[in-house]
Design an enzyme around this catalytic site. Structure first.
Site, PDB file in Angstrom:
ATOM      1  N   ARG A 150     -10.441  -2.841 -13.232  1.00 20.08           N
ATOM      2  CA  ARG A 150     -10.318  -3.985 -12.315  1.00 20.08           C
ATOM      3  C   ARG A 150     -11.611  -4.091 -11.513  1.00 20.08           C
ATOM      4  O   ARG A 150     -11.774  -3.435 -10.482  1.00 20.08           O
ATOM      5  CB  ARG A 150      -9.112  -3.801 -11.402  1.00 20.08           C
ATOM      6  CG  ARG A 150      -7.789  -3.649 -12.153  1.00 20.08           C
ATOM      7  CD  ARG A 150      -6.637  -3.438 -11.173  1.00 20.08           C
ATOM      8  NE  ARG A 150      -5.355  -3.299 -11.845  1.00 20.08           N
ATOM      9  CZ  ARG A 150      -4.820  -2.122 -12.191  1.00 20.08           C
ATOM     10  NH1 ARG A 150      -5.474  -0.988 -11.920  1.00 20.08           N
ATOM     11  NH2 ARG A 150      -3.657  -2.077 -12.789  1.00 20.08           N
ATOM     12  N   ARG A 153     -12.267  -5.980 -16.958  1.00 24.90           N
ATOM     13  CA  ARG A 153     -11.786  -7.333 -16.656  1.00 24.90           C
ATOM     14  C   ARG A 153     -12.746  -7.988 -15.679  1.00 24.90           C
ATOM     15  O   ARG A 153     -13.113  -7.397 -14.659  1.00 24.90           O
ATOM     16  CB  ARG A 153     -10.387  -7.268 -16.057  1.00 24.90           C
ATOM     17  CG  ARG A 153      -9.798  -8.632 -15.732  1.00 24.90           C
ATOM     18  CD  ARG A 153      -8.371  -8.501 -15.218  1.00 24.90           C
ATOM     19  NE  ARG A 153      -8.316  -7.884 -13.897  1.00 24.90           N
ATOM     20  CZ  ARG A 153      -7.188  -7.503 -13.295  1.00 24.90           C
ATOM     21  NH1 ARG A 153      -6.037  -7.645 -13.910  1.00 24.90           N
ATOM     22  NH2 ARG A 153      -7.216  -6.950 -12.101  1.00 24.90           N
ATOM     23  N   ASN A 183       2.698  -7.684 -16.484  1.00 26.45           N
ATOM     24  CA  ASN A 183       3.184  -7.960 -15.127  1.00 26.45           C
ATOM     25  C   ASN A 183       3.194  -9.460 -14.859  1.00 26.45           C
ATOM     26  O   ASN A 183       4.211 -10.046 -14.475  1.00 26.45           O
ATOM     27  CB  ASN A 183       2.309  -7.249 -14.093  1.00 26.45           C
ATOM     28  CG  ASN A 183       2.337  -5.746 -14.233  1.00 26.45           C
ATOM     29  OD1 ASN A 183       3.102  -5.212 -15.030  1.00 26.45           O
ATOM     30  ND2 ASN A 183       1.520  -5.060 -13.473  1.00 26.45           N
ATOM     31  N   ASP A 184       2.034 -10.098 -15.060  1.00 22.73           N
ATOM     32  CA  ASP A 184       1.964 -11.538 -14.823  1.00 22.73           C
ATOM     33  C   ASP A 184       2.688 -12.329 -15.906  1.00 22.73           C
ATOM     34  O   ASP A 184       3.340 -13.328 -15.616  1.00 22.73           O
ATOM     35  CB  ASP A 184       0.503 -11.996 -14.746  1.00 22.73           C
ATOM     36  CG  ASP A 184      -0.066 -11.873 -13.343  1.00 22.73           C
ATOM     37  OD1 ASP A 184       0.730 -11.869 -12.385  1.00 22.73           O
ATOM     38  OD2 ASP A 184      -1.297 -11.777 -13.202  1.00 22.73           O
ATOM     39  N   CYS A 215      -1.753  -3.792 -21.137  1.00 25.64           N
ATOM     40  CA  CYS A 215      -2.278  -3.091 -19.962  1.00 25.64           C
ATOM     41  C   CYS A 215      -1.377  -3.259 -18.738  1.00 25.64           C
ATOM     42  O   CYS A 215      -1.768  -2.889 -17.634  1.00 25.64           O
ATOM     43  CB  CYS A 215      -3.692  -3.561 -19.625  1.00 25.64           C
ATOM     44  SG  CYS A 215      -3.818  -5.325 -19.243  1.00 25.64           S
ATOM     45  N   HIS A 220       0.816  -1.207   0.000  1.00 23.41           N
ATOM     46  CA  HIS A 220       0.000   0.000   0.000  1.00 23.41           C
ATOM     47  C   HIS A 220       0.855   1.265   0.000  1.00 23.41           C
ATOM     48  O   HIS A 220       0.473   2.285  -0.576  1.00 23.41           O
ATOM     49  CB  HIS A 220      -0.925   0.001   1.220  1.00 23.41           C
ATOM     50  CG  HIS A 220      -2.257  -0.598   0.932  1.00 23.41           C
ATOM     51  ND1 HIS A 220      -3.070  -1.124   1.897  1.00 23.41           N
ATOM     52  CD2 HIS A 220      -2.929  -0.763  -0.241  1.00 23.41           C
ATOM     53  CE1 HIS A 220      -4.184  -1.570   1.354  1.00 23.41           C
ATOM     54  NE2 HIS A 220      -4.117  -1.376   0.064  1.00 23.41           N
ATOM     55  N   ARG A 266       7.237 -11.065  -9.014  1.00 26.52           N
ATOM     56  CA  ARG A 266       7.583  -9.651  -9.164  1.00 26.52           C
ATOM     57  C   ARG A 266       7.616  -8.906  -7.843  1.00 26.52           C
ATOM     58  O   ARG A 266       8.067  -7.762  -7.781  1.00 26.52           O
ATOM     59  CB  ARG A 266       6.625  -8.963 -10.132  1.00 26.52           C
ATOM     60  CG  ARG A 266       5.182  -8.880  -9.660  1.00 26.52           C
ATOM     61  CD  ARG A 266       4.341  -8.154 -10.712  1.00 26.52           C
ATOM     62  NE  ARG A 266       2.984  -7.907 -10.298  1.00 26.52           N
ATOM     63  CZ  ARG A 266       1.972  -8.720 -10.509  1.00 26.52           C
ATOM     64  NH1 ARG A 266       2.175  -9.871 -11.133  1.00 26.52           N
ATOM     65  NH2 ARG A 266       0.750  -8.410 -10.106  1.00 26.52           N
ATOM     66  N   GLU A 315      -1.735 -13.463 -20.118  1.00 26.18           N
ATOM     67  CA  GLU A 315      -0.918 -13.401 -18.904  1.00 26.18           C
ATOM     68  C   GLU A 315      -0.126 -14.685 -18.685  1.00 26.18           C
ATOM     69  O   GLU A 315       0.856 -14.691 -17.947  1.00 26.18           O
ATOM     70  CB  GLU A 315      -1.808 -13.172 -17.676  1.00 26.18           C
ATOM     71  CG  GLU A 315      -2.641 -11.918 -17.730  1.00 26.18           C
ATOM     72  CD  GLU A 315      -3.572 -11.828 -16.544  1.00 26.18           C
ATOM     73  OE1 GLU A 315      -3.246 -11.131 -15.570  1.00 26.18           O
ATOM     74  OE2 GLU A 315      -4.646 -12.478 -16.590  1.00 26.18           O
TER      75      GLU A 315
END
Length: 958
Positions: A688, A724, A844-845, A892, A581, A855, A821
């Site tokens: 998301r 998504r 990312n994935d 994305c 966070h 990651r 992904e």
């Protein structure tokens, strides 16, 4: 831990007496290179202090603490004496388990051996054994221990019926690593059986790793038919190993105390299941012996308990095992009590007069306090639980050389360092006035709430306010308050009780799932430190008035939210991950940040000049004049580009020669869609949708979802929305959708895999998206698709909804696509492209799966680079397959906003880039800096490199 192997066994040994046996043992250890000759004297000295005879013809000679200097390597040797040796305490020994230990590892061997002491035939079998493997097997084969502890409890679960409680209990066993998914599935298909007293039972044998018993109780009163429903036990059965658990459950019911579990806390539940009745008299005492309850003090404890002439039972107070007879040596040893742990002794108050029971408990507690025959030192909890970390030699940071960290928030910062060192909270562990401590805690909680409310009011950005609001909720958690008050009632200070409650809750949260939940546990500790600081009146040092880069071990979200962005140029932390966070808030506030830089950054002196590169995750200490000048020029250029990009943010995105590439925004909340449009986004490339599911205590209904999605759709005013579908799972669980703990949740039940297990939830979401987007363009994409089979399963449902919902009530400009992904999806892109409407690459994935690097890993995440040529080849394959079928491809992931990667992605043929809303103007500006031919050349150059580092080096040279 020491273990026994057949190669460590010597058969058919002979000795005239016990001294000769010890000499033979010492010689064997020395011959094996484990000890020097001086260890022999240690064996004899230890035996002179007290017999090491364990039972069942076994002795375990080992040296004294002083003789450890003669130990060269930790090890064990087993000597068999078939004819036996008369030991000096009158016992007959057939086996010596001789230990050379550099610390207290002999206690591990001792606990392993306790299982053989209750077997009547072991002595004869050890004497008659004619193979080393047989002896090792007799000594090493411990019975499987069935599990019942605090981690298998799921108390106060928000269930609606017995089946949901059964599933929650099964999921808790899965999270504890006791069962596999097959067990949970089997439990889901059976109806709980009534036991009486409000308790029910489900059992299963399929998929059991360790036999165990879980209990899930309801958060509110329930009934099952006409019977009360307090909780459901879930038994993972295996052979006969679970029989003891059933006996404990039967004992609980026979005692009529099943009703006492309604609304009970973990300590009460474990006390009842440990065999302590509600009327039992209990006393706690701390073990002071340096090496815990090993054989000699355990014998003394057993003798003290036997001398009382009553049935005293004992268990570890902090643990959750069954209370055992304090007169059984093997059971007392098997508790494995260490120095500092609390023993809880109990006596049934109905069996003997209260005065006699109190005297008996006082006698055994006094024996423990006096050391059970050993010299002991008082236990200073503040010192022994907060020992200084061992000194670690940390090399000084090299000057004028970029150092690697983890990129957490983009941007470049140049400023002197201000090192925020974690404050030390000094407080007493105990307090004499519980009422006064409760008043102090109440006042600190109110002050903490006022501070958080003020911070929420001052917060900039949606994420900041949301996360701090979550902290406010944590601070009002009644379970935290109750746990702290229980500690105070037991004599703890407000500080100690509060922090113990925080640590217990944070640890429980860390056990639920993988990295993301572990980082949310950091939020809980952040809340806890706020109150602890108020109680201790500890204030953080004031930062300088001039601009600075904040250097810290780690930062909680409230620390980041407090930052004066006019002075803080950047953040550099020793620990932390890019998904914490604190990193999310740094990005929301536009503060460059690099995390996970290692402890040595904490050695920096205040005012040390720093350059911080949040884009690449690098920092430079004491840069040279030349490097500093170059960074300052780069920063000036960056600010100029940002200003120019902002002015041109509403222009259509394209390359210098007019090649069209759409630039959209990634959103985590529909409420931020209007902000994205105001920053120039040409659509939403990734919504998301899990935000709406995480914001509700149960799955949001159709009307709720329609309202949420429509807020984003209305803000877009005709621009396309790519939503998504629900992407949760083992690493991002929902409280009302329990998912069994998985060894690797990133390779488990998540994304579309999880959604397909509850198609009714997926159907409601798809219906809501279609109805909310009436007359507006809608793109729906499915996460974590591995092949066309999963897509077809959703497509069937999707097509049915298109037929069911009248066209006038739903979106007509609608597409259904998948996220790339998983490497298999990229490799099978041709078969997918024939059926899907579009692809969106989640770099990312895709990067972490392709490179097998988490990651968020503190040591490896810097290597998780989407510009790795392997990842680029997967993207190239995806684009080629899509374009061959006339389909479009977006990206994305974070790579889409990487200035170095943008031309490469365009050169590979990507049609859309979806980035954080703050990055939209900059990405549009970056596109205008090159033409399509240059982009294709850079893509070709990147694909020809062997590593990600080589790709970046080659592109920088250009």
């Amino acid at each position: 831990m020491l273990t026994l192997h057949p190669d460590d066994v010597l058969l058919a040994c002979r000795a005239d007496d016990w001294r000769g046996a010890l000499d033979a043992a010492a010689e064997t250890l020395q011959r094996g290179g484990l000890v020097t000759a001086g260890y022999r004297d240690g064996l004899h000295t230890r035996e002179a202090q007290s017999s090491t005879f364990l039972g069942n013809a076994i002795a375990i000679p080992h040296g004294t603490a002083e003789s450890r200097e003669h130990v060269k390597a930790t090890g064990v040797r087993v000597l068999q004496f078939p004819e036996g040796v008369d030991w000096h305490d009158g016992n007959r020994v057939h086996v010596l388990v001789t230990i050379a230990a550099q610390n207290d590892e002999h206690l591990d061997i001792l606990r392993q051996l306790t299982h053989v002491l209750d077997r009547d035939d072991v002595a004869e079998r050890l004497a008659a054994a004619d193979s080393r493997a047989e002896i090792a097997g007799l000594l090493s084969k411990a019975a499987v221990e069935a599990r019942l502890d605090a981690d298998t409890l799921c108390l106060g679960f928000p269930a609606r019926d017995a089946s949901e409680l059964a599933l929650a209990a099964a999921a808790r066993l899965r999270q504890a690593g006791c069962v596999e998914s097959a067990f949970v599935a089997a439990v889901a298909n059976q109806a709980p059986r009534a036991l009486g007293q409000g308790l029910w039972l489900v059992t299963g044998e399929q998929g059991v790793i360790t036999p165990a018993l879980a209990l899930a109780t309801s958060a509110s009163p329930l009934t099952a038919g006409d019977s009360p429903l307090t909780g459901v036990f879930c038994l993972a059965a295996q052979g006969d190993a679970h029989r003891g658990l059933l006996e404990r459950l039967v004992t609980l019911l026979e005692s009529g105390e099943g009703h006492a579990l309604a609304g009970a806390d973990a300590a009460t539940v474990m006390a009842r299941l440990a065999g302590e009745s509600a009327t039992a008299l209990t006393r706690r005492v701390r073990v002071l012996n340096a090496h815990g309850l090993h054989a000699r003090p355990a014998k003394q404890l057993v003798q003290a308990a036997r001398a009382q002439g009553v049935a005293i039972r004992v268990r570890l107070a902090e643990g959750s095992g069954q209370a055992v007879s304090a007169t059984s040596l093997t059971k007392v040893i098997n508790l494995g009590a260490r120095r500092g742990q609390l023993l809880q002794f109990s006596l049934d108050g109905n069996d003997i007069p209260a005065g006699e029971a109190e005297r008996a408990l006082e006698a055994v507690c006094r024996a423990v306090t006096e050391g059970l025959g050993e010299a002991v030192a008082p236990f200073d909890e503040s010192r022994e639980h907060h020992l200084p970390e061992p000194e670690v030699v940390i090399e000084p940071l090299p000057e004028d050389a970029p150092q690697a960290a983890v990129a957490a928030s983009p941007g470049l910062a140049i400023a002197p360092a201000f090192v925020l060192r974690t404050p030390r909270f000094a407080y007493p562990e105990r307090a004499a006035d519980p009422a006064a401590e409760n008043r102090r805690l109440d006042a600190a909680l109110r002050e903490g709430a006022d501070q958080l409310e003020a911070l929420v009011g001052q917060a900039r950005g949606g994420e900041v306010a949301q996360i701090l609001s979550m902290h406010e909720e944590m601070l009002t958690d009644p379970e935290l308050h109750q746990a702290a008050r229980e500690g105070i009632a037991e004599g703890a200070s407000a500080e100690a009780a509060w922090w113990h409650a925080i640590e217990t809750a944070a640890h429980a949260q860390e056990m639920l799932a993988d990295r993301l939940l572990a980082e949310r546990a950091a939020d809980l500790r952040d809340v806890g430190r706020r109150v602890l600081g108020i109680l201790c009146r500890v204030e953080l040092p004031e930062p300088p008035d001039a601009p600075y880069i904040l250097v810290a071990d780690d930062l909680g979200p409230s620390d980041v939210a407090r930052l004066d962005t006019a002075r803080v140029r950047g953040l550099l932390t020793a620990r932390g991950g890019a998904t914490a966070h604190s990193a999310i808030l740094a990005r929301a506030l536009g503060i460059p940040a690099a995390v996970g830089a290692g402890e040595r950054v904490l050695r920096l002196e205040n005012d040390t000049p720093l350059i911080l590169d949040g884009d690449r995750g690098r920092y430079t200490v004491a840069p040279s004049d030349e490097r500093l000048a170059a960074a300052e020029q780069r920063l000036a250029d960056q600010r100029r580009r940002e200003a120019e990009a902002w002015e041109a943010r509403f222009a259509e995105a394209h390359t210098r020669d007019g090649h069209r590439v759409e630039v959209a925004a990634n959103l985590g909340n529909a409420a931020h869609a209007l902000d994205a449009v105001e920053r120039g986004a040409e659509g939403i490339g990734l919504l998301r949708t899990e935000f709406i599911f995480m914001a509700h205590a149960s799955a949001p209904d159709l009307e709720t979802q329609i309202a949420e999605y429509r807020e984003a759709i209305d803000a877009l005013d005709g621009r396309p929305l790519v939503a998504r579908t629900l992407d949760v799972g083992g690493d991002k669980p929902l409280p009302y959708w329990p998912v069994p703990k998985e060894d690797n949740p990133f390779l488990g039940l998540r994304g579309i895999r999880l959604a397909l297990t509850r198609p009714e939830v997926l159907e409601t979401q798809l219906r809501a998206l279609l109805m909310a987007s009436r007359s507006r363009p809608l793109r729906i994409m499915l996460p974590m698709v591995k092949d066309v089979g999963e897509f077809r399963a959703v497509r069937t449902l999707f097509d049915r909804l298109l037929d069911e919902i009248p066209e006038a009530e739903r979106a007509t400009d609608v597409q259904l696509g998948v996220m790339i992904e998983v490497p298999s999806a990229a490799l099978l892109a041709p078969s997918l492209a024939a059926e899907v409407d579009f692809f969106s690459v989640g770099t990312n994935d895709l990067t972490q799966y392709a490179l097998a690097i988490d990651r968020g890993h503190p040591d490896l995440s810097a290597q998780s680079d989407g510009l790795h040529p392997a990842v680029l080849r997967l993207i190239e394959m995806t684009v080629a397959a899509a374009h061959a079928q006339g389909k479009w491809v977006g990206v994305c992931g974070e790579l889409a906003s990487d200035a170095t990667a943008v031309p490469v992605l365009v050169g590979l043929g990507v049609d859309e880039l979806s980035v954080s809303a703050r990055q939209v103007p900059l990405v549009k500006a970056r596109l205008a800096e090159f033409d399509l031919a240059e982009a294709r050349a850079q893509a070709t150059l990147a694909l020809a490199q062997p590593t990600a580092e080589a790709v970046r080096d080659a592109l920088e040279v250009r």
